[in-house]
Design an enzyme around this catalytic site. Structure first.
Site, PDB file in Angstrom:
ATOM      1  N   THR A   1      72.744 -30.186 -50.364  1.00  9.72           N
ATOM      2  CA  THR A   1      72.414 -31.576 -50.070  1.00  9.72           C
ATOM      3  C   THR A   1      72.342 -32.351 -51.380  1.00  9.72           C
ATOM      4  O   THR A   1      72.667 -31.825 -52.459  1.00  9.72           O
ATOM      5  CB  THR A   1      71.144 -31.686 -49.199  1.00  9.72           C
ATOM      6  OG1 THR A   1      70.991 -33.054 -48.802  1.00  9.72           O
ATOM      7  CG2 THR A   1      69.884 -31.223 -49.928  1.00  9.72           C
TER       8      THR A   1
ATOM      9  N   TYR B   1      66.993 -39.265 -38.295  1.00 11.65           N
ATOM     10  CA  TYR B   1      66.320 -38.315 -37.397  1.00 11.65           C
ATOM     11  C   TYR B   1      64.801 -38.332 -37.545  1.00 11.65           C
ATOM     12  O   TYR B   1      64.117 -37.642 -36.791  1.00 11.65           O
ATOM     13  CB  TYR B   1      66.866 -36.890 -37.593  1.00 11.65           C
ATOM     14  CG  TYR B   1      66.810 -36.375 -39.007  1.00 11.65           C
ATOM     15  CD1 TYR B   1      67.914 -36.493 -39.847  1.00 11.65           C
ATOM     16  CD2 TYR B   1      65.651 -35.781 -39.498  1.00 11.65           C
ATOM     17  CE1 TYR B   1      67.862 -36.033 -41.147  1.00 11.65           C
ATOM     18  CE2 TYR B   1      65.596 -35.316 -40.796  1.00 11.65           C
ATOM     19  CZ  TYR B   1      66.701 -35.444 -41.618  1.00 11.65           C
ATOM     20  OH  TYR B   1      66.638 -34.993 -42.921  1.00 11.65           O
TER      21      TYR B   1
ATOM     22  N   LYS C   1      76.355 -32.437 -53.489  1.00 11.65           N
ATOM     23  CA  LYS C   1      77.480 -32.355 -52.539  1.00 11.65           C
ATOM     24  C   LYS C   1      78.833 -32.529 -53.224  1.00 11.65           C
ATOM     25  O   LYS C   1      79.840 -31.995 -52.763  1.00 11.65           O
ATOM     26  CB  LYS C   1      77.324 -33.409 -51.434  1.00 11.65           C
ATOM     27  CG  LYS C   1      76.269 -33.039 -50.413  1.00 11.65           C
ATOM     28  CD  LYS C   1      76.236 -34.066 -49.289  1.00 11.65           C
ATOM     29  CE  LYS C   1      75.420 -33.549 -48.127  1.00 11.65           C
ATOM     30  NZ  LYS C   1      75.508 -34.396 -46.949  1.00 11.65           N
TER      31      LYS C   1
ATOM     32  N   ASP D   1      79.173 -31.921 -41.743  1.00  9.87           N
ATOM     33  CA  ASP D   1      78.579 -33.167 -41.226  1.00  9.87           C
ATOM     34  C   ASP D   1      79.512 -33.797 -40.200  1.00  9.87           C
ATOM     35  O   ASP D   1      79.070 -34.337 -39.181  1.00  9.87           O
ATOM     36  CB  ASP D   1      78.368 -34.175 -42.370  1.00  9.87           C
ATOM     37  CG  ASP D   1      77.097 -33.902 -43.150  1.00  9.87           C
ATOM     38  OD1 ASP D   1      76.190 -33.238 -42.614  1.00  9.87           O
ATOM     39  OD2 ASP D   1      77.014 -34.344 -44.316  1.00  9.87           O
TER      40      ASP D   1
END
Ligand code: NAP
Length: 280
Positions: free
Chosen positions: A59, A214, A63, A99
């Site tokens: 992450t 989220y 990346k 993703d």
């Protein structure tokens, strides 16, 4: 050494260990998954440690920084120039980007079509992926941003690459119905909840809304959509699906919605529990 890890910095209260441990259980495996945070200047020194793992996820801020150390790239990672999953095979590291599949599997689960007018709010890392994928699936794309120059740059890149017109609009000037609205900004994310990146009137006219945030599970944008009777989905499903796709790559597993849906519910419940404990 072996095992699986998430690398990033900082990692804070990542839900990845809980999600991956549940996925291992669904696969009938007893592997471990831990967080591995180190500052960017240590990345090169950590590569031998990473080569000793069974696999790892990546992450922010690694990346793209990991790219020079990989032995090969899957098409998914090459397309987006970013890697979030590494598969180890005979000491060789191959980079993938899950993703995108996580996003597409979420759209499929909700029967949200991308073959329609799609408005992507935000033009950062994940917004770029949504925008490219929408066009690849046949969308008529509008990129909505607060800084038109950044939106224009992405629109031009996509237009030249895929040979299609891409509209750009300031977020607060949107005034038309879209088949699908996707939020790829952090507006509404915890702890600054209760705000939406888009005018309520535009949300109410949409065919469907996907908010990739989220935390919290129910953002202001999702509430506005539901109040207007517009089908809506939040980002936890994408988070869980992108993790599930990493296991599919590592172990050749295949997960169904019947397995993933309860896991999404479990992770949302965990998030609600944590929200009730500010020090969690
Ligand atoms: P990023 O690269 O920093 O991009 C953020 C985008 O949002 C940029 O276009 C930025 O515009 C815009 N933005 C930021 N603050 C804004 C504001 N107050 N008003 C309007 N626009 C604003 O971030 P990212 O990595 O793409 O992530 C974006 C969100 O997606 C985060 O909330 C992240 O948690 C979520 N996400 C979820 C998943 C999942 O699996 N569910 C996966 C990845 C990301 P400027 O360039 O003008 O700042």
């Amino acid at each position: 050494m072996g095992g699986y890890r998430l690398i990033g910095h900082p990692l804070g209260h990542s839900m990845s260990p809980q999600i991956h441990e549940r996925l291992f259980a669904l696969e009938g495996r007893a592997d471990s998954y831990t967080l591995f945070s180190f500052p960017p200047k240590e990345l090169e020194a950590q590569i031998p440690v990473l080569r000793g793992l069974d696999g790892f996820n990546i992450t922010i801020p690694y990346k793209q920084a990991i790219l020079p150390y990989l032995d090969s790239l899957d098409d998914s990672a090459a397309l987006y120039g970013a890697v979030n999953t590494v598969r180890m095979q005979g000491g060789r590291m191959t980079g993938y980007n899950t993703d995108c599949d996580g996003f597409l599997r979420t759209m499929q689960a909700h029967r949200f079509s991308l073959q329609t007018s799609v408005c992507v709010a935000g033009a950062g890392g994940v917004g770029r992926m949504f925008a490219i994928e929408a066009v690849r699936q046949g969308a008529e794309l509008t990129i909505a941003v607060r800084d038109p120059a950044k939106g224009q740059a992405l629109a031009q890149e996509i237009g030249e690459r895929f040979g299609c017109p891409v509209q750009v609009s300031p977020l607060d000037a949107l005034d038309r119905p879209f088949g699908l609205i996707i939020n790829a900004t952090p507006v509404g994310m915890s702890p600054k909840t209760g705000v939406s990146p888009l005018p309520k009137s535009v949300v109410a006219q949409a065919g469907a809304v996907f908010d990739c945030i989220y935390n919290p599970r129910e953002t202001r944008l999702l509430q506005d959509a539901r109040e207007a009777g517009v089908p809506a989905a939040g980002g936890m499903e994408m988070l869980v699906w992108q993790a599930a796709v990493a296991h599919e790559i590592w172990h050749g597993s295949r997960f169904s919605s019947a397995q993933i849906d309860p896991l999404v519910g479990e992770m949302n419940a965990l998030l609600d529990q944590k929200a009730g404990r500010p020090d969690a």
